[in-house]
Write a protein that holds these residues in place. Structure first.
Motif, PDB file in Angstrom:
ATOM      1  N   VAL A   1       0.859  -1.185   0.000  1.00  0.00           N
ATOM      2  CA  VAL A   1       0.000   0.000   0.000  1.00  0.00           C
ATOM      3  C   VAL A   1       0.895   1.235   0.000  1.00  0.00           C
ATOM      4  CG1 VAL A   1      -1.823   1.266   1.212  1.00  0.00           C
ATOM      5  CG2 VAL A   1      -1.712  -1.250   1.387  1.00  0.00           C
ATOM      6  N   ALA A   2       0.772   2.068  -1.030  1.00  0.00           N
ATOM      7  CA  ALA A   2       1.471   3.358  -1.034  1.00  0.00           C
ATOM      8  C   ALA A   2       0.453   4.429  -0.672  1.00  0.00           C
ATOM      9  CB  ALA A   2       2.064   3.638  -2.407  1.00  0.00           C
ATOM     10  N   THR A   3       0.910   5.481   0.010  1.00  0.00           N
ATOM     11  CA  THR A   3      -0.003   6.577   0.304  1.00  0.00           C
ATOM     12  C   THR A   3       0.562   7.866  -0.258  1.00  0.00           C
ATOM     13  OG1 THR A   3       0.891   7.302   2.445  1.00  0.00           O
ATOM     14  CG2 THR A   3      -0.569   5.398   2.472  1.00  0.00           C
ATOM     15  N   ILE A   4      -0.337   8.722  -0.729  1.00  0.00           N
ATOM     16  CA  ILE A   4       0.033  10.055  -1.221  1.00  0.00           C
ATOM     17  C   ILE A   4      -0.792  11.055  -0.424  1.00  0.00           C
ATOM     18  CG2 ILE A   4       0.051  11.644  -3.170  1.00  0.00           C
ATOM     19  CD1 ILE A   4       0.157   9.215  -5.041  1.00  0.00           C
ATOM     20  N   PHE A   5      -0.121  11.825   0.404  1.00  0.00           N
ATOM     21  CA  PHE A   5      -0.844  12.831   1.197  1.00  0.00           C
ATOM     22  C   PHE A   5       0.128  13.945   1.551  1.00  0.00           C
ATOM     23  CE2 PHE A   5      -2.458  14.347   5.444  1.00  0.00           C
ATOM     24  CZ  PHE A   5      -3.569  15.014   4.937  1.00  0.00           C
ATOM     25  N   VAL A   6      -0.114  15.133   1.014  1.00  0.00           N
ATOM     26  CA  VAL A   6       0.703  16.294   1.363  1.00  0.00           C
ATOM     27  C   VAL A   6       0.128  16.813   2.688  1.00  0.00           C
ATOM     28  CG1 VAL A   6       1.567  18.546   0.631  1.00  0.00           C
ATOM     29  CG2 VAL A   6       1.155  16.763  -1.067  1.00  0.00           C
ATOM     30  N   ASN A   7       0.843  16.502   3.756  1.00  0.00           N
ATOM     31  CA  ASN A   7       0.319  16.649   5.115  1.00  0.00           C
ATOM     32  C   ASN A   7       0.500  18.082   5.637  1.00  0.00           C
ATOM     33  OD1 ASN A   7      -0.379  16.159   7.802  1.00  0.00           O
ATOM     34  ND2 ASN A   7       1.693  15.478   8.344  1.00  0.00           N
TER      35      ASN A   7
END
Ligand code: AMP
Length: 283
Positions: A55-61
């Motif tokens: 599982v990869a995640t993309i989130f500009v936090n």
């Protein structure tokens, strides 16, 4: 256009991951902020080797950005990222919105003390609380068995290792060596924001650190060597140096001279872009 499954809510993420876990599959997690490069893809390949479902995640936090201009300028390119993740063998991509991650009234922060006393801790107030909080959430959302992080952000890697241990999270943290451009510059999404002239200056960072490392490894007192490296960065064209420090790799506290386990850390600004790098000095 390659195909890859994308989920945008925590409920949808769990609906895909939980059945995989029930089948006995080992879940590998790769958290990212997108604008992917070979460094990120190396984490995906590592997770692919060490687990059964990646599982990869993309989130500009937003929580980890202490400067709003930095957040606004952060590069984003979801379509290209999804293609790269599909080609590299990720199984699922989690792309939550800010509202999904931080619903109205969100009030909890995770803070790791000690390891954040130096380096990017004081240089970026609130940054590591933002990182520790979002990674804790990604861990409880995806329930991975292992998670991969880059040594490029070495202090972040150590903060996450400690947080995982302190909170008894049953997750193996895997550190992946820094992937570099041919001229030595550590790959970073922020490199996309460099002008051609800045990109040339940026390559001086690993070169100047390399020279300092050769002197430090011989056991000389660190202070004059670190001062000379800071001056060399400014002379090369960097606009501001946040730090060049020799630290113990486990405590991340500064050292007056190299000893086994020392690492050299640097952060410097080039126009609107902030670059960081770190190298082992003695094994
Ligand atoms: P970011 O998207 O910058 O938040 O980075 C996501 C993950 O990729 C973090 O674990 C970073 O440490 C890792 N990473 C970023 N750049 C590199 C690189 N050049 N080599 C290895 N890992 C990297």
């Amino acid at each position: 256009m390659l195909k890859i499954d994308v989920v945008r809510s925590v409920a949808a993420l769990r609906a895909v991951v939980r059945p995989q876990k029930r089948e006995g599959k080992r879940i590998g997690l790769v958290p990212t902020m997108g604008a992917l490069h070979q460094g990120h893809l190396e984490l995906v390949k590592t997770a692919r080797r060490m687990s059964d479902f990646v599982v990869a995640t993309i989130f500009v936090n937003p929580l980890q950005f202490n400067a709003s201009a930095d957040l606004a300028a952060y590069p984003r390119d979801e379509a290209t990222d999804l293609n790269l993740l599909a080609a590299t063998g990720a199984d699922l991509v989690f792309v939550p919105s800010v509202g999904e991650m931080y619903p109205k009234g969100f009030a909890t922060q995770v803070r790791v003390t000690g390891l954040t006393d130096h380096l990017d801790g004081p240089a970026r107030p609130g940054h590591f609380e933002g990182v520790a909080t979002v990674v804790t959430k990604l861990f409880t959302q995806a329930e991975p068995d292992l998670a991969c992080f880059g040594e490029k952000d070495f202090q972040q890697l150590q903060v996450i290792r400690r947080m995982t241990r302190d909170l008894d999270l049953p997750i193996e943290i895997v550190g992946v060596p820094t992937v570099r451009e041919p001229d030595g510059l550590a790959m970073s999404s922020r490199n996309r924001n460099l002008s051609e002239a800045e990109r040339k200056i940026a390559a001086r960072l690993p070169e100047i650190l390399g020279r300092a490392i050769a002197q430090l490894a011989a056991g000389a007192p660190a202070a004059p060597i670190l001062d000379a490296a800071r001056a060399a960065l400014l002379a090369a064209g960097f606009d501001r140096v946040d730090y060049v420090e020799l630290c113990d790799r486990d405590t991340l506290h500064p050292l007056a001279a190299a000893r086994p386990g020392s690492r050299l850390f640097a952060a410097a600004h080039l126009g609107r872009t902030r670059l960081i790098d770190n190298w082992p000095v003695l094994p």
